[in-house]
Enzyme design. Structure first.
Site, PDB file in Angstrom:
ATOM      1  N   HIS A  30     -16.016 -50.400   1.640  1.00 47.22           N
ATOM      2  CA  HIS A  30     -16.349 -49.539   0.496  1.00 47.22           C
ATOM      3  C   HIS A  30     -17.772 -49.814   0.019  1.00 47.22           C
ATOM      4  O   HIS A  30     -18.256 -50.939   0.123  1.00 47.22           O
ATOM      5  CB  HIS A  30     -15.334 -49.671  -0.647  1.00 47.22           C
ATOM      6  N   ASP A  48     -18.932 -48.915  -3.173  1.00 45.81           N
ATOM      7  CA  ASP A  48     -19.075 -49.166  -4.614  1.00 45.81           C
ATOM      8  C   ASP A  48     -18.919 -50.664  -4.879  1.00 45.81           C
ATOM      9  O   ASP A  48     -18.391 -51.402  -4.046  1.00 45.81           O
ATOM     10  CB  ASP A  48     -18.038 -48.370  -5.411  1.00 45.81           C
ATOM     11  N   ASP A  55     -18.772 -58.121  -1.175  1.00 45.97           N
ATOM     12  CA  ASP A  55     -17.720 -57.148  -1.521  1.00 45.97           C
ATOM     13  C   ASP A  55     -18.335 -55.820  -1.936  1.00 45.97           C
ATOM     14  O   ASP A  55     -18.679 -55.653  -3.091  1.00 45.97           O
ATOM     15  CB  ASP A  55     -16.846 -57.752  -2.615  1.00 45.97           C
ATOM     16  N   GLU A  76     -13.464 -47.998  -4.604  1.00 47.30           N
ATOM     17  CA  GLU A  76     -12.400 -48.979  -4.384  1.00 47.30           C
ATOM     18  C   GLU A  76     -12.195 -49.849  -5.611  1.00 47.30           C
ATOM     19  O   GLU A  76     -11.071 -50.135  -6.000  1.00 47.30           O
ATOM     20  CB  GLU A  76     -12.735 -49.850  -3.170  1.00 47.30           C
ATOM     21  N   GLU A  77     -13.303 -50.268  -6.215  1.00 47.04           N
ATOM     22  CA  GLU A  77     -13.209 -51.256  -7.304  1.00 47.04           C
ATOM     23  C   GLU A  77     -12.569 -50.675  -8.563  1.00 47.04           C
ATOM     24  O   GLU A  77     -12.125 -51.415  -9.421  1.00 47.04           O
ATOM     25  CB  GLU A  77     -14.594 -51.825  -7.632  1.00 47.04           C
ATOM     26  N   HIS A 129     -16.796 -60.395  -7.303  1.00 43.55           N
ATOM     27  CA  HIS A 129     -16.507 -59.965  -8.683  1.00 43.55           C
ATOM     28  C   HIS A 129     -17.153 -60.886  -9.727  1.00 43.55           C
ATOM     29  O   HIS A 129     -17.118 -60.577 -10.915  1.00 43.55           O
ATOM     30  CB  HIS A 129     -14.990 -59.872  -8.977  1.00 43.55           C
TER      31      HIS A 129
HETATM   32 ZN   LIG Z   1     -13.685 -55.034  -2.087  1.00 43.05          ZN
END
Ligand SMILES: [Zn+2]
Length: 453
Positions: free
Chosen positions: A94, A96, A127, A161-162, A423
Site C-alpha cells: 500500500h 498510503d 510500512d 490501508e492505514e 506507525h
Molecule cells: Zn501496512
C-alpha cells in the site's frame, strides 16, 4: 534438475538484484518524500501524487499501470504483466502511510528520507513503501537476469490501508481483481533482522462500547452514597470480568500455536517492559500473542481525578477490544463478547452495549506449491531455515482475498522487521534486509515460473 546450472542462475539473479538496488532505493526515497497520509482531514493531493509515483515505478519495471477506482476510496494502482498460461502471481502493498505524529520525536524530518547506520528513516519507509519497491525491484531483477518474467504478474497497491479503506470489501464484490495462484502480501516483516519468516496467522479483532447509566446526575456521596447505584463501580465490575484470576481471557476458546516460539526477552524489549514486571496469562507466549483471545480496555470515560468531587458517579462508559484467534468468525466473537459482558452486569444496573468494528483474522494454509517455493526462496536468499510467525495486527485484505480467491495461496512476507517501528516516530527500513527480501521475492517469482528448478 541441474544443480550446477541453477547455482549459476541463482548467483546471476543475486547480481541482478544488486544492480537494481540503487533504483530500488531512489524509488523508495521518492515515495517517502510524499506525505501520503489518507486519513480524514489530511490533504488529498499528496495521496494522488503517491499513486502517480507508484504507477511510474511499476511502468519503469515493464508493467502497464492503471488506476483502479475503488468505490468510495482513493484509487489502487494496478500493474499488469500478462503471460498466457503461466502461473498467476499477485503482489500487494500500500502507498498510503500513517500520520507522522509528534514531529519533535523524530530525529530527522519524517518526509526527508535519511540514512543512518544502514537504515533508511522516514514515515512509510517500511510500512509500506518498502513493499512497493520490493515488488518492483524483484520484477526488475528477474527481467534483467532471465530476459523476461516467467509468471503472469499483477501488482496491486492500495491507497487507504492505514485507515481501513474500502479495498477489502471491494474485492469481495469484484473478486476478479485478486484472482491468482499466489498472492504475496508485502506488508509484514521477518521476526528479527536476517531471520526469514513467513507470517501464517493473523489475529482478528472485535470491539464494543459499554455504557452504564444509573442516575440523572451526580448524587452527594455523604448524603446519598451507599445504596445509590454507582455507575463507575458497576462498569469496573463488568470490565473486571474480561480476564480471569491468572490474567487469561476466557470469552472464546483459543488453540495452541505450532509455529516459531516467541522469545520473552525480545518481547519485553520490544514493548519496553522491565524484567521485574509481570506478564498476564498462562501458556506459551506465542499462544497468548497469536492463537488465544486477548481482551483490553482501550478507553474509558469517567470523571477526572483532578477536581474529583465526593459524588456517586451517574454515568460511565468504556471501549473494550478483543483480539480474536485466527480463523474465528468475528460475528460469533462479537456475540460472545456482548453476552459475556452482559452476564457480568452487577446489581441489575442499566447497561447499553454497542458493537463496534470487527475484522477477520486468518490462518494461512502452508501445504501448497507456492508456499514451498516461497520457503525455498527465503531460505536461499537468507541462508537459513524459515520460521513461521503470527501477527497481532489484522490485515483485513488477507481474509477478503482468502474468501474471494479460495484457490490462491496467500504468502505474507516483507521487509518490516520489529526495529522498523512502523506507525511510531523514527520509522525506518533496514537497507540490507530490503535487498535480501528483493532477492527472496525474485527467487520466488523465478521458481514459480519454472526459470529455477
Ligand atoms: Zn501496512
Amino acid at each position: 534438475m541441474s544443480p550446477a546450472g541453477d547455482d549459476a542462475s541463482i548467483e546471476g539473479l543475486r547480481a541482478a538484484v544488486r544492480e537494481v538496488m540503487p533504483r530500488v532505493r531512489s524509488d523508495l526515497e521518492a515515495l517517502v518524500r510524499i506525505p501520503s497520509c489518507a486519513f480524514h482531514g489530511f490533504p488529498r493531493e499528496p495521496v494522488r501524487q503517491a499513486a502517480d509515483e507508484t504507477a511510474r515505478i511499476l511502468e519503469s519495471v515493464g508493467l502497464s499501470a492503471s488506476m483502479l477506482d475503488v468505490t468510495g476510496g482513493e484509487p489502487a494502482v494496478v500493474g499488469r504483466g500478462p503471460r498466457e498460461g503461466a502461473p498467476r502471481v499477485l503482489l500487494y502493498a500500500h502507498y498510503d502511510v500513517q500520520p507522522a505524529g509528534d514531529l519533535d520525536e523524530w530525529h530527522t524530518p519524517p518526509f526527508e528520507p535519511t540514512e543512518r547506520e544502514g537504515r533508511l528513516y522516514g514515515r512509510g519507509a517500511a510500512d509500506d513503501k518498502s513493499g512497493i519497491v520490493m515488488h518492483a525491484g524483484a520484477i526488475a531483477a528477474v527481467r534483467a537476469a532471465f530476459g523476461e518474467v516467467p509468471v503472469d504478474i499483477t501488482v496491486l497497491i492500495e491507497g487507504e490501508e492505514e485507515c481501513s479503506g474500502p479495498l477489502a470489501d471491494f474485492v469481495l464484490v469484484h473478486p476478479e481483481v485478486v484472482q491468482a495462484d499466489a498472492v504475496v502480501i508485502g506488508d509484514v516483516g521477518n521476526r528479527a533482522l536476517g531471520e526469514p519468516t513467513l507470517v501464517t496467522a493473523l489475529r482478528g479483532l472485535v470491539d464494543c462500547t459499554v455504557e452504564v447509566r444509573t442516575l440523572p446526575g451526580p448524587a452527594h456521596s455523604g448524603m446519598y452514597g451507599g445504596p445509590a447505584p454507582d455507575a463507575l463501580l458497576a462498569l469496573i465490575r463488568i470490565l473486571d470480568s474480561l480476564r480471569d484470576e491468572s490474567g487469561d481471557t476466557v470469552i472464546i476458546p483459543g488453540f495452541e500455536w505450532t509455529g516459531a516460539p516467541v522469545d520473552e526477552k525480545e518481547y519485553r524489549e520490544e514493548i519496553g517492559l522491565r524484567p521485574d514486571q509481570p506478564l498476564f496469562g498462562t501458556g506459551s507466549l506465542a499462544d497468548r500473542l497469536i492463537t488465544r483471545p486477548s481482551a483490553s480496555v482501550i478507553g474509558i470515560d469517567a470523571p477526572r481525578v483532578e477536581g474529583a468531587i465526593n459524588a456517586v458517579i451517574p454515568h460511565a462508559r468504556a471501549k473494550v477490544s478483543l483480539r480474536i484467534p485466527p480463523g474465528v468468525e468475528p460475528a460469533a466473537a462479537m456475540d460472545a463478547l456482548v453476552a459475556h459482558l452482559r452476564a457480568a452486569v452487577p446489581w441489575g444496573v442499566d447497561v447499553t452495549i454497542t458493537p463496534g468494528d470487527s475484522g477477520r483474522g486468518a490462518l494461512i494454509a502452508t501445504g501448497g506449491p507456492a508456499y514451498a517455493d516461497a520457503r525455498w526462496a527465503l531460505e536461499t536468499a537468507f541462508g537459513k531455515p524459515v520460521g513461521e510467525a503470527g501477527e497481532g495486527g489484522s490485515i483485513p485484505l488477507v481474509a477478503s482475498v482468502m474468501q474471494a480467491a479460495p484457490q490462491a495461496e496467500v504468502l505474507l512476507m516483507g521487509a518490516e522487521d520489529p526495529g522498523a517501528l512502523i506507525h511510531a516516530p523514527n520509522e525506518s527500513v533496514d537497507l540490507a534486509e530490503l535487498e535480501t527480501m528483493v532477492f527472496a521475492e525474485a527467487l520466488f517469482l523465478a521458481r514459480m515460473g519454472g526459470a529455477l528448478a
